[in-house]
Design a protein around this motif. Structure first.
Motif, PDB file in Angstrom:
ATOM      1  N   PRO A  31       0.757  -1.305  -0.081  1.00 23.60           N
ATOM      2  CA  PRO A  31      -0.095  -0.066  -0.018  1.00 23.60           C
ATOM      3  C   PRO A  31       0.986   1.309   0.148  1.00 23.60           C
ATOM      4  N   ILE A  87       1.262   4.996   1.336  1.00 22.57           N
ATOM      5  CA  ILE A  87       0.829   5.621   2.825  1.00 22.57           C
ATOM      6  C   ILE A  87       1.516   7.020   2.523  1.00 22.57           C
ATOM      7  N   THR A 139      -4.136   7.276   2.215  1.00 24.01           N
ATOM      8  CA  THR A 139      -3.790   5.693   1.850  1.00 24.01           C
ATOM      9  C   THR A 139      -4.325   5.360   0.690  1.00 24.01           C
ATOM     10  N   CYS A 154      -7.263   1.968  10.855  1.00 24.72           N
ATOM     11  CA  CYS A 154      -5.962   2.593  11.288  1.00 24.72           C
ATOM     12  C   CYS A 154      -5.689   2.633  12.534  1.00 24.72           C
ATOM     13  N   TYR A 168      -8.798   4.179  -1.847  1.00 26.75           N
ATOM     14  CA  TYR A 168      -8.071   5.346  -1.553  1.00 26.75           C
ATOM     15  C   TYR A 168      -9.035   6.033  -0.754  1.00 26.75           C
ATOM     16  N   PHE A 221      -1.484   0.077   9.594  1.00 30.45           N
ATOM     17  CA  PHE A 221      -2.968   0.126   8.913  1.00 30.45           C
ATOM     18  C   PHE A 221      -3.029  -1.274   8.397  1.00 30.45           C
TER      19      PHE A 221
END
Lengths: 109, 161
Positions: free
Chosen positions: A6, A8, A24, A53, A74, A89
């Motif tokens: 991912p 971030i 993210t 999160c 997103y 996350f």
């Protein structure tokens, strides 16, 4: 398709009491299971269903994703800085997919 | 003689089979899509009531930023901001995004906490066709606020599906 790492986007240092912006994004097809491919076959469902999160064990945001979330989910959200620590996350999806990532935040005076 | 009877039987059986398959085809063409392809505004409202546990919804405090017209219903940017100080005594507990005419009304639900600092999120959603998006926010005292936004999807754009 294996989801990649991912992305971030967040500051690595912040002041105490500051509210930071966290962006993210994760690569994922988010198949609903209703779509048909060009050869008439139903594309099997493959969706991320949950995102969370947390900061040092305390939840900041928890999201339940349904069919209306676009592919490559997103999410932009905010977090209040209380101390230095690790942001955690976590994405969960169909077929026991779990994607996990951590970002450290330092305090500057 | 016996062959004739057999062929007759075969024909009648074939006819029966073909009748059955056309009936199935008719159901598939006209019967099912009406109930399964698209949710109705009423279903969306009912789902929202379920999500907010039947609390009375008031207008206000929720601000939605959504384009009035989009070329790409597959990924439309939506920003939701809620008037809330986000302190330990007064914060947004959860927020729900629901679409009136997608295949299934639910889009996403978010649980926030005082640690969020600011009650605002940005995400990208699927909008199957021109319709109204409803966002409801549940505060920590149990009151529910909502707002609506309309988005037109240009012809030829995709969405759920």
């Amino acid at each position: 398709m294996k989801p990649d790492t991912p992305r971030i986007d967040m500051p690595t240092t912040a002041k105490i009491g500051e509210v930071i912006q966290i962006k993210t994004k994760i690569r994922h097809p988010m198949e609903t299971g209703w779509r048909k491919s060009n050869d008439g076959q139903t594309v099997p469902r493959n969706r991320l269903t949950q995102f969370s999160c947390s900061f040092e064990g305390e939840t900041i945001i928890n999201a339940q994703y349904d069919s209306g979330v676009a592919s490559d989910p997103y999410l932009l959200f905010y977090a209040k800085v209380t101390k230095a620590g690790l942001f955690d996350f976590r994405w969960e999806g169909d077929n026991n997919q779990v994607i996990h990532s951590q970002v450290a935040l330092n305090i500057h005076l | 003689m016996s062959i004739e009877i057999l062929t007759e039987r075969l024909i009648t059986r074939r006819q029966a089979v073909s009748f059955g398959s056309t009936a199935l085809l008719a159901i598939a063409l006209f019967g099912l899509p009406v109930t399964s392809a698209e949710a109705t505004p009423k279903q969306a409202k009912n789902r929202l009531s379920e999500l907010t546990k039947g609390a009375e919804r008031q207008k206000g405090r929720v601000h939605i930023t959504l384009p009035k017209l989009t070329q790409d219903g597959k990924r439309t940017r939506i920003k939701v901001a809620i008037d809330s100080p986000m302190t330990d005594d007064d914060f947004v507990r959860s927020l729900h995004i629901v679409a009136e005419r997608n295949t299934y009304p639910d889009i996403a639900s978010y649980e926030l906490s005082p640690l969020s600092g600011k009650a605002e999120i940005v995400t990208r959603i699927r909008i199957a066709k021109s319709q109204t998006i409803i966002v409801a926010a549940e505060m920590n005292d149990g009151s529910v606020y909502y707002a609506k936004a309309r988005c037109k999807v240009a012809r030829g754009a995709g969405g759920c599906g």
